[in-house]
Design a protein around this motif. Structure first.
Motif, short mmCIF file in Angstrom:
data_model
loop_
_atom_site.label_atom_id
_atom_site.label_comp_id
_atom_site.label_asym_id
_atom_site.label_seq_id
_atom_site.Cartn_x
_atom_site.Cartn_y
_atom_site.Cartn_z
N HIS A 1 1.16 4.18 -2.91
CA HIS A 1 1.03 5.61 -2.58
C HIS A 1 2.23 6.40 -3.11
O HIS A 1 2.06 7.48 -3.70
CB HIS A 1 0.92 5.77 -1.06
CG HIS A 1 0.94 7.20 -0.61
ND1 HIS A 1 -0.13 8.05 -0.77
CD2 HIS A 1 1.93 7.93 -0.01
CE1 HIS A 1 0.18 9.24 -0.29
NE2 HIS A 1 1.42 9.20 0.18
N GLN B 1 2.25 9.44 -5.90
CA GLN B 1 2.84 10.75 -5.63
C GLN B 1 3.90 11.10 -6.67
O GLN B 1 3.96 12.24 -7.16
CB GLN B 1 3.46 10.77 -4.23
CG GLN B 1 2.45 10.91 -3.10
CD GLN B 1 3.13 11.22 -1.79
OE1 GLN B 1 4.18 10.64 -1.47
NE2 GLN B 1 2.56 12.12 -1.02
N GLU C 1 0.84 -1.20 0.00
CA GLU C 1 0.00 0.00 0.00
C GLU C 1 0.87 1.25 0.00
O GLU C 1 0.58 2.23 -0.70
CB GLU C 1 -0.91 -0.02 1.23
CG GLU C 1 -2.00 1.05 1.20
CD GLU C 1 -2.94 0.94 2.39
OE1 GLU C 1 -3.50 1.98 2.79
OE2 GLU C 1 -3.10 -0.19 2.91
#
Length: 443
Positions: free
Chosen positions: A270, A274, A266
């Motif tokens: 992320h 980004q 996870e």
């Protein structure tokens, strides 16, 4: 009615040589007005004030003197009449370059409005780059998280690379002057860390807690004190404490430590999102700049020199405000400390001013050709958005921006933004697609 003999000659760079010969009868009339004024102001031997005849005034002061003063009297009216008669629209006031007294003739250098020819700018296309973060970027981002969450464990051994050393430090010049002194300084012993001087971290390797060592190193070319750049300096270092950096494993525990993530997978997702967003924003900026540079490069732009000087004045004013805000100095004092002149600064800033001017002229032409507009609602919304950023000073900022001058500045800013967005859309081919969709709808 007096006539003017007018000739014009283009000089290039949007300047015009305007030559105006004044009718001799008009010149003589002006000279007589000058003589009457002199007679009233000055006592001429043998005559009461205001009674000296014209010939006597000419004899005493000379014809050239009267012609010079007549020229001063006529120059502004003659210049204005010549512009109107020739239909010349000047960008700014003309510069009087030469005066010939007989026959009375004025030569002006007249700056004309700029011209911008964008050519077939709507046919310009530029491929937008594909944006995807590389695996190496993701790996490095996760590695930085490991480094940032390292645990420091005190150790009793000689210092090694990648340790954190706590030191007391005194720096002296080759003349013994202390230029740096600090205690309990934390230094990461990384070969890439050129703290104070290149080689500083490596020179501490091998020291033990409590040991004092003297280092002789060369200060870098970007050292804060200009007079010490490139000079040798002596550093007295005492190692007070030493810590080993224990890096956490790249696992689910690290993911939970750095944020609200249940697993490393996870966290990795992320990080990838980004990086993709950052890469897209960077690509947007670079693409926009490439489009603008290409359109400007293809355009034919001409402007008078005075226009560049005005833009240069604005750039210097911005530098002056920045120096006052950041250095607490006037621009004159700032330049004097650095041994520079205003002329040198202006020459250095001229390329920057030229780029800004060309960009502004091109965007203004895009606004005109594309018929771009900004509504009062858009201006108001932008003012509210800017005001909200200032929090405690929001009302003051809104009041300033809501003035006539402030709203005009906001309008210009928003129009320029729309012009840039339109050029980017054209370069991507989006305007072509929009045009096709509109044509289909009309069918």
């Amino acid at each position: 009615m007096y006539t003017l003999k007018i000739t014009t000659e283009p000089l290039g760079n949007r300047q015009l040589l305007l030559t105006i010969q004044v009718d001799e009868e008009r010149t003589q009339q002006a000279m007589r007005q000058v003589a009457r004024r002199i007679a009233k102001e000055v006592r001429i031997p043998g005559f009461r004030k205001g009674k000296a005849p014209y010939d006597r005034i000419v004899q005493r002061y000379g014809e050239d003197t009267l012609r010079k003063e007549a020229a001063d009297m006529l120059v502004q009216d003659v210049y204005r009449e010549a512009l109107e008669e020739e239909g010349i629209e000047s960008y700014a006031a003309g510069v009087l370059d030469e005066v010939i007294l007989n026959p009375l003739t004025f030569e002006f250098i007249v700056p004309l409005h700029p011209t911008v020819d964008l050519g077939d700018y709507r046919s310009f296309r530029l491929t937008y780059p594909r944006v995807e973060p590389r695996r190496e970027e993701i790996r490095l981002a996760l590695e930085r998280m490991r480094q940032e969450n390292a645990v420091l464990e005190p150790v009793e051994r000689p210092a090694a690379l990648h340790d954190v050393a706590v030191i007391d430090l005194v720096g002296r010049t080759d003349k013994g002057e202390v230029f740096f002194k600090d205690d309990n300084v934390h230094v990461l012993l990384d070969a890439r860390n050129s703290y104070l001087a290149p080689g500083f971290a490596e020179a501490i390797v091998g020291m033990e807690v409590g040991e004092e060592r003297t280092l002789v190193l060369t200060l870098p070319d970007d050292f804060p004190r200009e007079d010490l750049r490139g000079e040798e300096a002596e550093f007295t270092v005492t190692l007070v404490e030493l810590y080993e950096r224990i890096l956490p494993d790249l696992d689910d525990d690290l993911a939970r430590t750095v944020g609200n993530f249940d697993s490393l997978a996870e966290l990795r997702q992320h990080v990838e999102q980004q990086l993709r967003q950052a890469a897209r924003e960077r690509a947007d900026r670079e693409y926009t700049e490439q489009v603008l540079e290409a359109i400007i490069r293809r355009a034919r732009i001409e402007y008078p020199p005075v226009m560049l000087e005005q833009e240069l004045d604005e750039v210097v004013k911005e530098i002056e405000q920045a120096v006052k805000r950041e250095e607490r100095l006037s621009l004159d004092d700032y330049l004097r400390i650095r041994g520079r002149t205003m002329e040198e600064l202006r020459e250095e800033l001229k390329p920057q001013a030229e780029v800004r001017l060309k960009r502004a002229l091109v965007l203004s032409e895009v606004i005109r050709l594309e018929g771009l507009e900004v509504s009062e609602e858009e201006i108001g919304a932008h003012i509210e958005k800017i005001g909200a950023l200032w929090k405690g000073q929001a009302d003051e900022v809104r009041s300033s921006l809501n003035s006539d001058k402030g709203r005009q500045a906001v309008r210009s800013h928003l129009l320029a933004q729309k012009a840039v967005q339109r050029l980017v859309a054209i370069a991507k081919g989006d305007m072509e697609e929009a045009g096709s969709s509109k044509q289909e709808a009309e069918k």
